[in-house]
Design an enzyme around this catalytic site. Structure first.
Site: not given
Ligand code: TGC
Ligand code: FAD
Length: 387
Positions: A134, A137, A141, A342-343, A367-368
């Site tokens: 988790g 939020e 996200g 596949l139409g 995952e971003g």
């Molecule tokens: P930023 O200032 O860049 O970094 C904060 C601290 O984190 C470190 N860091 C990392 N460490 C490991 N791996 C990475 N990829 C890292 N990226 C950054 C960084 O060095 C720093 O460390 P420290 O020691 O200096 O504090 O943070 P930011 O606030 O500018 O964020 C950058 C951004 C936008 C890239 C990040 O917030 C982000 O990746 N946002 C996307 C969130 C996301 O991917 N959520 C996914 C939720 S889980 C999910 O979707 C599961 S789906 C699973 C499934 O069903 O398969």
């Molecule tokens: P938002 O962050 O609100 O983004 C909305 C739009 O804004 C997007 O098009 C985005 O690309 C764009 N955007 C964002 N930032 C910028 C910027 N700086 N400039 C321009 N555009 C921008 N999360 C978990 O924690 N755990 C899970 O297990 C998990 N499983 C998931 C399973 C499914 C099926 C789905 C759909 C999502 C899951 N997620 C999970 C959440 C997922 O990681 C988020 O949906 C994702 O990170 C995007 O967040 P959001 O949906 O709130 O979109």
């Protein structure tokens, strides 16, 4: 000698015997156990829980972890191949394995105490304890640093309040790895299913990842013992470190989905006779499929090199972002174009392209999002943070 249509560059020859054996084992599981049922699971909006013991029995959960914690001690290229072959079946199965291995077992292994590792990891590898992760939020996200969920220390416990959205495995899970803001920065907690005040609610009406459980999680004054806090990391780098693991696997998964679509389109277009010849004999169909093969080949080489870097301890998060962006984009485009080839038949789940295309809408978002990964690469190139 004819080239393999799904491996034009013989990438398989770059794999070790053990890696090839892992791929063959998971491929067989997907062919025999997943493909016969997955269209129906998707239609019914059902994750095939009956496959969990088999997935665990094959050693696919926590596959890279040491044997003392139930892991299979495989390398990361093998983990990638597991993801690829599972997602050739369905992104929902790969999601299940990604969440369990990279988002739940990994943080316990990397940030937990010995006691926490012994308590949870062997049962998680055995598929007896299922986890969810988790972080996201409801209010956004992409910017997890802005989380509202918080934990306050109270005696020997922490009191957790807030909510999480879009959580894979949420209603299946026995434990949730929950990231919360504290006075000391973001920290991770293992929240057990029966803790008072913790509830999960299924997300309904999904058109994507229908063969996967997605939930909202709610925390209403949940008391979490200090023994359930992951003590060895603080700050956003904790959850982002887990995401790097999972995103690495996700770079491989969509290759499997794209191969499944190419396979289906090749078969269909050779059989479909229009204007007196198979659709596969037309230049436009061949141009499309050749272009898919080009993109699949590039993705295969990208993920393999990423895996070799990871196994050498040299992989950088920016490299993962580039491959996640490239490979998700490659696969969703191929799935959509295969649906077109596949139409009308392409609109039913009797054929896989529409299911993969719909699933990949989630895979390219979670995952971003694609934009997030593009901006990570842009930040690396320019040195300027555009978030
Ligand atoms: P930023 O200032 O860049 O970094 C904060 C601290 O984190 C470190 N860091 C990392 N460490 C490991 N791996 C990475 N990829 C890292 N990226 C950054 C960084 O060095 C720093 O460390 P420290 O020691 O200096 O504090 O943070 P930011 O606030 O500018 O964020 C950058 C951004 C936008 C890239 C990040 O917030 C982000 O990746 N946002 C996307 C969130 C996301 O991917 N959520 C996914 C939720 S889980 C999910 O979707 C599961 S789906 C699973 C499934 O069903 O398969
Ligand atoms: P938002 O962050 O609100 O983004 C909305 C739009 O804004 C997007 O098009 C985005 O690309 C764009 N955007 C964002 N930032 C910028 C910027 N700086 N400039 C321009 N555009 C921008 N999360 C978990 O924690 N755990 C899970 O297990 C998990 N499983 C998931 C399973 C499914 C099926 C789905 C759909 C999502 C899951 N997620 C999970 C959440 C997922 O990681 C988020 O949906 C994702 O990170 C995007 O967040 P959001 O949906 O709130 O979109």
């Amino acid at each position: 000698m004819a080239l393999h249509p799904y491996d034009l560059y013989d990438v398989r020859s770059l794999l070790s015997e053990e890696e090839q054996a892992v791929q063959d084992t998971v491929a067989r599981f997907t062919d025999e156990r997943v493909l016969p049922i997955i269209g129906d699971c998707f239609d019914e909006g059902r994750f095939p829980v009956e496959l969990i013991p088999e997935i665990a029995g094959l050693g696919l959960l926590g596959a890279t972890l040491p044997a003392e914690y139930g892991g299979s001690e495989l390398n990361y290229v093998s983990y990638g191949l597991i993801c690829q072959e599972l997602e050739r079946g369905d992104s929902g199965l790969r999601s299940f394995a990604s969440v369990q291995s990279s988002l739940c077992m990994y943080p316990i292994y990397a940030y937990g105490t010995d006691e926490q590792k012994r308590r949870w990891l062997p049962d998680m590898a055995a598929g007896k304890v299922i986890g969810c992760f988790g972080l996201t939020e409801p209010h956004g996200g992409s910017d997890p640093g802005n989380m509202k969920t918080h934990a306050r220390r109270d005696g020997d416990d922490w009191v957790l309040n807030g909510s999480k959205m879009w959580i894979t495995n949420g209603n299946l899970a026995h434990i949730a790895i929950v990231w919360a803001q504290t006075d000391d920065g973001i920290q991770g907690f293992v929240v057990e299913k029966d803790f008072a005040g913790f509830s999960a609610q299924l997300v309904k009406h999904k058109m994507s990842l229908r063969a996967s459980v997605t939930s909202a999680l709610f925390f209403d004054n949940v008391r979490v013992p200090e023994a359930n806090r992951l003590p060895n990391v603080k700050g956003l780098k904790g959850p982002l470190g887990c995401l790097t693991q999972a995103r690495y696997g996700i770079t491989w998964g969509p290759i499997g989905a794209a191969i499944a679509c190419l396979d289906e389109a090749l078969g269909y277009s050779k059989e479909r006779i229009l204007f007196g010849r198979p659709v596969a004999a037309t230049q436009s169909a061949q141009l499309k499929m050749a272009d898919w093969a080009r993109r699949i080949t590039a993705a295969q080489l990208l993920s393999l090199q990423l895996g070799r870097l990871k196994d050498a301890g040299k992989m950088q998060p920016t490299q993962v972002s580039l491959a996640k962006w490239n490979n998700c984009r490659m696969a969703i485009d191929i799935a959509r174009e295969a649906r077109d080839l596949l139409g009308g038949a392409g609109i039913t789940t009797e054929h896989c392209p529409i299911r993969h295309a719909l699933n990949l809408e989630s895979v390219i978002t979670y995952e971003g999002t694609e934009t997030v990964h593009q901006l990570v690469v842009g930040r690396e190139l320019t040195g300027i943070n555009a978030f």
